[in-house]
Enzyme design. Structure first.
Site, PDB file in Angstrom:
ATOM      1  N   TYR A  56      12.994  -2.968   8.127  1.00  0.00           N
ATOM      2  CA  TYR A  56      12.296  -1.685   8.015  1.00  0.00           C
ATOM      3  C   TYR A  56      12.417  -1.141   6.594  1.00  0.00           C
ATOM      4  CZ  TYR A  56      11.134   3.190   9.048  1.00  0.00           C
ATOM      5  OH  TYR A  56      10.574   4.436   9.042  1.00  0.00           O
ATOM      6  N   ARG A  59      10.283  -3.349   4.172  1.00  0.00           N
ATOM      7  CA  ARG A  59       8.843  -3.351   4.442  1.00  0.00           C
ATOM      8  C   ARG A  59       8.200  -1.980   4.305  1.00  0.00           C
ATOM      9  NH1 ARG A  59       9.842  -7.512   3.379  1.00  0.00           N
ATOM     10  NH2 ARG A  59       9.821  -9.458   4.575  1.00  0.00           N
ATOM     11  N   GLN A  83      -2.526   7.054  11.159  1.00  0.00           N
ATOM     12  CA  GLN A  83      -1.626   6.050  11.730  1.00  0.00           C
ATOM     13  C   GLN A  83      -0.537   5.672  10.743  1.00  0.00           C
ATOM     14  OE1 GLN A  83      -4.118   2.722  13.325  1.00  0.00           O
ATOM     15  NE2 GLN A  83      -5.792   4.112  12.819  1.00  0.00           N
ATOM     16  N   ASN A  84      -0.681   6.102   9.492  1.00  0.00           N
ATOM     17  CA  ASN A  84       0.236   5.698   8.430  1.00  0.00           C
ATOM     18  C   ASN A  84       1.528   6.509   8.485  1.00  0.00           C
ATOM     19  OD1 ASN A  84      -1.805   3.978   7.554  1.00  0.00           O
ATOM     20  ND2 ASN A  84      -2.664   5.535   6.186  1.00  0.00           N
ATOM     21  N   ASP A  86       3.544   6.626   5.756  1.00  0.00           N
ATOM     22  CA  ASP A  86       3.971   6.785   4.365  1.00  0.00           C
ATOM     23  C   ASP A  86       4.066   8.237   3.909  1.00  0.00           C
ATOM     24  OD1 ASP A  86       1.208   7.495   3.804  1.00  0.00           O
ATOM     25  OD2 ASP A  86       0.759   5.353   3.692  1.00  0.00           O
ATOM     26  N   HIS A 101       2.207   8.005  14.254  1.00  0.00           N
ATOM     27  CA  HIS A 101       3.177   6.910  14.355  1.00  0.00           C
ATOM     28  C   HIS A 101       4.492   7.217  13.650  1.00  0.00           C
ATOM     29  CE1 HIS A 101      -0.337   3.889  15.114  1.00  0.00           C
ATOM     30  NE2 HIS A 101       0.038   4.540  16.205  1.00  0.00           N
TER      31      HIS A 101
END
Length: 239
Positions: A56, A59, A83-84, A86, A101
């Site tokens: 995790y 990535r 959905q990101n 970041d 998410h």
């Protein structure tokens, strides 16, 4: 007209963050022993937390200092579900976006699914990359016995074997879908449940749908327009 924008990894690619299913995508890069679909699970977090947290971290967390691009900035005042994980929409100034998410800059107490718990900042700057495994386990309060309910921490991210709950804003997201008079999908492969959920609402209400992607996924909907272009190009097209 109330337009709802739903974005996927393609929107953040211009910020230098790999997509998920592209050649260099997160879901094509696993660990030495596991596929990404095995790694990004609650089961892996529980059974092999060290391996999970290292994967995790490499990535996702290593991209935490990347900045928003012009698409995030254009979306800053828009009705948005992303959905990101970041957090770039927040960096761009959107105060009310739904990160369906989760977020890489947050963590939660390890809890039973469906339970509401607090969401806290993840102090990634405390990680010692020279002693990564031990440092991650210490940060998430995971002992040799593994993660403990209501004691250990878990990254604030929805995993493959978890389901949408109010912790991730699902009720608010569904309300936005039902209130929308148009839905624009940007940079998504339609491979996750939230996009299917939104499509079902769009079909039920017979509202228009735009699909924006250089290689757009084709969907079953009577009132869809395909825009085989980047999100940046789409913005120039509609303005």
């Amino acid at each position: 007209m109330t337009t709802l924008y739903i974005t996927g990894a393609g929107v953040s690619a211009e910020s230098g963050i790999p997509t998920f299913r592209g050649e260099d995508g997160f879901w094509t890069i696993g660990s030495r022993n596991y596929t990404p679909q095995q790694m990004a699970t609650r089961a892996m977090y529980q059974d092999n937390p060290a391996e999970f947290l290292k994967w995790y971290y490499h990535r996702f967390v290593t991209y935490r200092h990347h900045g928003p691009n012009t698409v995030h900035q254009w979306l800053a005042d828009k009705n948005l579900i992303t959905q990101n994980i970041d957090g770039l929409d927040g960096k761009a100034g959107n105060k009310d976006f739904i990160s369906i998410h989760g977020r890489i800059d947050k963590m939660t107490i390890f809890h039973e699914q469906g339970e509401m718990v607090s969401i806290e900042a993840a102090p990634w700057e405390q990680i010692d990359e020279n002693n990564l495994t031990a440092s991650l386990l210490e940060l998430f309060k995971i002992s040799t016995k593994g993660p403990q309910l209501n004691a250990s921490y878990k990254p604030y991210v929805l995993l493959f074997d978890e389901f949408y709950t109010e912790l991730y804003g699902i009720e608010k997201a569904q309300k936005r879908m039902w209130d929308a008079t148009k839905i624009v999908f940007m940079g998504t492969s339609f491979s996750v449940n939230i996009t299917q959920m939104a499509l079902d609402v769009a079909r039920h209400k017979a509202i228009p749908v735009d699909v924006v992607d250089p290689s757009p996924a084709h969907i079953l909907h009577d009132n869809v327009q395909y825009f085989p272009m980047t999100a940046r190009e789409y913005i120039a097209h509609v303005e």
